[in-house]
Design a protein around this motif. Sequence first.
Motif, PDB file in Angstrom:
ATOM      1  N   ILE B 109       0.754  -1.256   0.095  1.00  0.00           N
ATOM      2  CA  ILE B 109      -0.026   0.084  -0.037  1.00  0.00           C
ATOM      3  C   ILE B 109       0.793   1.059  -0.159  1.00  0.00           C
ATOM      4  CG2 ILE B 109      -1.818   1.298   1.256  1.00  0.00           C
ATOM      5  CD1 ILE B 109      -2.556  -1.371   2.401  1.00  0.00           C
ATOM      6  N   ASP B 110       0.662   2.265  -0.675  1.00  0.00           N
ATOM      7  CA  ASP B 110       1.165   3.379  -0.813  1.00  0.00           C
ATOM      8  C   ASP B 110       1.239   4.148   0.573  1.00  0.00           C
ATOM      9  OD1 ASP B 110       2.320   5.329  -2.962  1.00  0.00           O
ATOM     10  OD2 ASP B 110       1.216   6.787  -1.763  1.00  0.00           O
ATOM     11  N   ILE B 113      -1.306   6.554   1.475  1.00  0.00           N
ATOM     12  CA  ILE B 113      -2.734   6.039   1.900  1.00  0.00           C
ATOM     13  C   ILE B 113      -2.873   5.887   3.276  1.00  0.00           C
ATOM     14  CG2 ILE B 113      -4.188   4.161   1.595  1.00  0.00           C
ATOM     15  CD1 ILE B 113      -3.389   3.805  -1.277  1.00  0.00           C
ATOM     16  N   ASP B 116      -2.756   9.000   5.487  1.00  0.00           N
ATOM     17  CA  ASP B 116      -4.426   9.275   5.319  1.00  0.00           C
ATOM     18  C   ASP B 116      -5.195   8.540   6.154  1.00  0.00           C
ATOM     19  OD1 ASP B 116      -3.438  11.322   3.728  1.00  0.00           O
ATOM     20  OD2 ASP B 116      -4.246  10.410   1.710  1.00  0.00           O
ATOM     21  N   LEU B 157      -9.182  -1.041   2.568  1.00  0.00           N
ATOM     22  CA  LEU B 157      -8.888  -0.270   1.464  1.00  0.00           C
ATOM     23  C   LEU B 157      -8.930  -0.772   0.195  1.00  0.00           C
ATOM     24  CD1 LEU B 157      -5.583   1.594   3.405  1.00  0.00           C
ATOM     25  CD2 LEU B 157      -7.756   2.589   2.850  1.00  0.00           C
ATOM     26  N   ASN B 159      -6.769   0.286  -2.339  1.00  0.00           N
ATOM     27  CA  ASN B 159      -5.618   0.762  -3.196  1.00  0.00           C
ATOM     28  C   ASN B 159      -6.002   1.417  -4.383  1.00  0.00           C
ATOM     29  OD1 ASN B 159      -2.841   0.904  -3.097  1.00  0.00           O
ATOM     30  ND2 ASN B 159      -2.355  -0.944  -3.679  1.00  0.00           N
ATOM     31  N   ASP B 163      -8.489   6.336  -2.636  1.00  0.00           N
ATOM     32  CA  ASP B 163      -8.007   6.597  -1.114  1.00  0.00           C
ATOM     33  C   ASP B 163      -6.639   7.269  -1.343  1.00  0.00           C
ATOM     34  OD1 ASP B 163      -9.323   4.661   0.071  1.00  0.00           O
ATOM     35  OD2 ASP B 163      -8.720   2.911  -1.353  1.00  0.00           O
ATOM     36  N   VAL B 164      -6.126   7.599  -2.511  1.00  0.00           N
ATOM     37  CA  VAL B 164      -4.741   8.351  -2.684  1.00  0.00           C
ATOM     38  C   VAL B 164      -5.274   9.819  -2.685  1.00  0.00           C
ATOM     39  CG1 VAL B 164      -2.980   8.995  -4.174  1.00  0.00           C
ATOM     40  CG2 VAL B 164      -3.690   6.751  -4.026  1.00  0.00           C
ATOM     41  N   GLN B 166      -8.302  12.140  -1.504  1.00  0.00           N
ATOM     42  CA  GLN B 166      -9.627  11.833  -0.796  1.00  0.00           C
ATOM     43  C   GLN B 166     -10.475  13.162  -1.113  1.00  0.00           C
ATOM     44  OE1 GLN B 166      -9.384  10.937   3.246  1.00  0.00           O
ATOM     45  NE2 GLN B 166      -8.243   9.033   2.823  1.00  0.00           N
ATOM     46  N   SER B 382       0.046   9.653  -6.633  1.00  0.00           N
ATOM     47  CA  SER B 382       0.142  10.105  -5.207  1.00  0.00           C
ATOM     48  C   SER B 382       1.317  11.043  -4.896  1.00  0.00           C
ATOM     49  CB  SER B 382       0.122   8.827  -4.493  1.00  0.00           C
ATOM     50  OG  SER B 382       1.057   9.134  -3.386  1.00  0.00           O
TER      51      SER B 382
END
Lengths: 557, 451
Positions: B109-110, B113, B116, B157, B159, B163-164, B166, B382
């Motif tokens: 996951i980034d 994310i 956040d 989430l 991905n 999600d990146v 919002q 992102s």
Amino acid sequence: MASSSKDSFPTTSNQENPPDELEPGACYESILNPTDSFEEFASEMSSSLQERNILLNTKSSTIHEIQSEIGESLKENTQIKSTKSTDDLQGKEESMTASTSNSNLIDQSEDDTDNEKDDYLQSPELVNKEKHVFILSSAGKPIYSRYGNEDKLAGLCGVIQALVSVVEEQNQDILRSITTKDCKAVFLVKGPLILVAVSKSNESETQLVLQLTYAFNQIVSVLTLTQLNRIFEQRRNYDLRRLLSGAERLIDHLLIFMEKDPAFLLGAVRCLPLPEKARENITSAIQSTCSKIRDLVFAIMLAGNQLITLVRMKKYTLHPSDIHLLFNLVRSSESFKTAESWTPICLPKFDSTGFLHGHVSYISEDCQACLLLLTVQRDAFFPLSQAKHTIAEKLRRSNCLVAINDALNRNEELPTTNPLKHIGIPEIRHFMYKCKSTAQLFTSDPISLDKLQDYRIRHKEGGDICEKKVEKLSDIDYVRNYRQFCAQIHCMSTPAKLIFRSNSHDTILAWITHGFELYVTFDPLMEKDQAIRAVDRLLKWIKREEQRIFIMHAPTF
Amino acid sequence: MIDVKTKINSFFIFNSSFGPREGDELKRILFYHPSQTSPDAQKMQVGLCEAVVKFMSTFSSEPCEALQTQTKRYIFYQPEKGYWMVLVVRIPYTTKALAAIGETQGDVIDPSIMHDLLLSAYKMFKMFRGPFKNFSTDDVYTVCEHFFNPFIVSKSLTNDISDVIQGINYLPLDKNSFFKVLCFIDLLEVNYPHFKCISFIYNEQLIWNGLSTNDMLTLYQYLVQTLLPKQVEKEIQGGAVTAAQRHGRFIQPAEGIKSSEDLEKLVQVHLMREDDTEIKQYYLIIYRTMSATVSFTVDVDVELEFEMFRSLDAFIGPQLSAIASTISEQCTLHALQTAQLAVSEHKFVYFNRLNLAFKTSPPINKLHPSTSITPEVLTIISGIHSDTKSLGNYGEIIIKTPDEYWITGKSSNEREFYVIIQEKNANLKEIADEVRRICEAQMKGIFFYPM
């Protein structure tokens, strides 16, 4: 080496790069080992805790190989060296007391010494610096601090050591970095040393780790890795500063050098632009003079952080990072200017286990070119000195010294003195080009001697962070801007092949192919097709001038 | 879809001032997930984080944000002075280290994310429980336990791009329908002056917002991610739409308001309304008919009577269902029109930082997570999104990846537009032209410079 169609620049036509043609600057044999420092970094950084400890001790000795090849064992030599160093240690160790221990992390941060440390860190010597570099032993003893006095930083070093060891011992993990919005702390554990950079610059974590690796290599270059490891095996608490006196200055200079010169960013070497004929003459002068000297491994001529020529023993090449260390050594040592010197040099990438012996001298009083003759023979000073004088004489006779001086003084008539003007694309403000197969670099702002001086003067003011109004970007500012592009292009998880960014300040293009890396700054809000055409013309110009701006041969003795 | 639970190594909240003396370290830990972690291991992790925070404070006045080790990333967030929330995630330092911990690139996951996620966890806590400092040292442990445990467990989430970045998905309406919604809200405010900050949501799309943008985002996320999916599930299980549902009912409080006892169950939220100078407490009431959801706030100082809610129900019910059917017709019509538009296989994302408006292609749908955006592309987007400085007030960036994705990001006065094109033999100019076409077709009237 040939660029495939997949990699050709997205121009309207692909004819510029027929598959059999080499990219500008490429040749079939290279004097430099083009292993990318990024690839190397990747493999190093991906190692786990267990792997890391194994890695350090498994290198074979190239120097040994050469020596045995020449059929002359220099065993006694190494023996002398090693006994000497152990003598050193024993004498010094007696006065030492063990102090650091792996105490509890939380306790340590609440220590009294910690408060002192905090005060010192807020002192004018240390506060508001763009980049700190600390080197300490794995026992937590300070070895080097870029600013301030290491002795007063013992508390800080204790905290760093504790952080590193808690992560390693209790989490079975490796501490890599800590970040805040404006600041990055990057940690590198190498052998018996811990290196830390705390930076508010725009350099990426990878770039900072590479700089720390250079700093480590600089230490290795003074001591050899074998000696470094042995010292700490024998005495974990050893105060390495005793052995490094003088090397602090080298590290200081190296850190400045790395911030200013894109050669480090790209892992490439700058060459002094010279007419093809002049470079050929210089090379053959060295070849003809040195062909009889058996143990000579490398003959390197350089000037102003730029390579003029490199003649090498067959089979052996040099890594750009070793050459950078040589540049740094020459530039940091004023004494080379006054007399011929004979100095042991360890080139970590070439062979980190032993010393080469170098005859270092400037060619003549009226020429800033420096000649390094590196040999495995310990007592070859006089033959090499003789050779140097012969070479100098030959160069003077063939007018090569004039050519070198012209290039160094940026004679207006040379096309490479002001490349942008010569190319005639007004929208291009700055560019840098790296030929990957030969690890050589060319930028639109060739270094001149007065500019080198300028770095140093400017840095004397202290490396503080200052908000300055930018009116006209200097060359260093352009390079600074490329850092994040370079980071993204070489990013390990999400690399990019091409980045085109345009905003109200400028337009920057970064482009990587199999053969080269290119970074160009244009005027703001540049049209894409215009940029494509400009890059085409730029590449053609580099191709046309490649004999002048790159070293296209890989001569041997 | 990514299961957050398996990605989160641990999540904890601490405040060093809660147990200043040695031996009291456990008191510093307000919350620790997973709870079965041994106290020693908890102390060790928190101790490490305390040391890291302190170490960085000697160099930077900014709070610590992240600690990266070879296999994990510790993400730090200090929402209130002294209170630290730390999320420990399995994000390795390099991709090559992935194999060592048995993951593939797609599973990672980034980091943004995860950051956040931490932010929205706190914002949700603050909205429904109030700031940490409001709680006494006796209460804070149980409050955190009750709030964050379900939060972590329920979170999932995707991905996905949503999600990146919002944002809030707004529903575009024609003038007449929009006017009807406005009239309805005005009428409500006039007739029931205690009921303020009325927001109107249709399905998962916002039509009218009565809160400040920031609070709205939190409330919107609560509605769309937590409350409404539960309701929809209930409605589907209930089979045919019952008469009560047609007329609407209160869904917050969950059991509706059927007697004066139910008033006790009203949920309190902490908000700052536009004319407020500080955060105050309000009751949050949510009403739903068919696909339309309306939320209002009432000051906690207002004497509430059951009669008030019954009359409100009678007033809203019929009106709202009429509006809901109008909007529903609109939506069907709109869907037909878009279906006729030439479908572009390229993905785009629009985001406006001022009103948080967010639009993607195809419309976001949590049930069908878009598989076409690879994690690498997501990370690049992102990166562009979080680095606002590099594009400035207006600018453009085009990035080509080794697997032939072209990612274009444009920024113009707080508005952002991203296009992802996968094209093997394209050049810069062709990509730029394609992006311009998509921009013109999808974002009519929204101006981006450079073109």
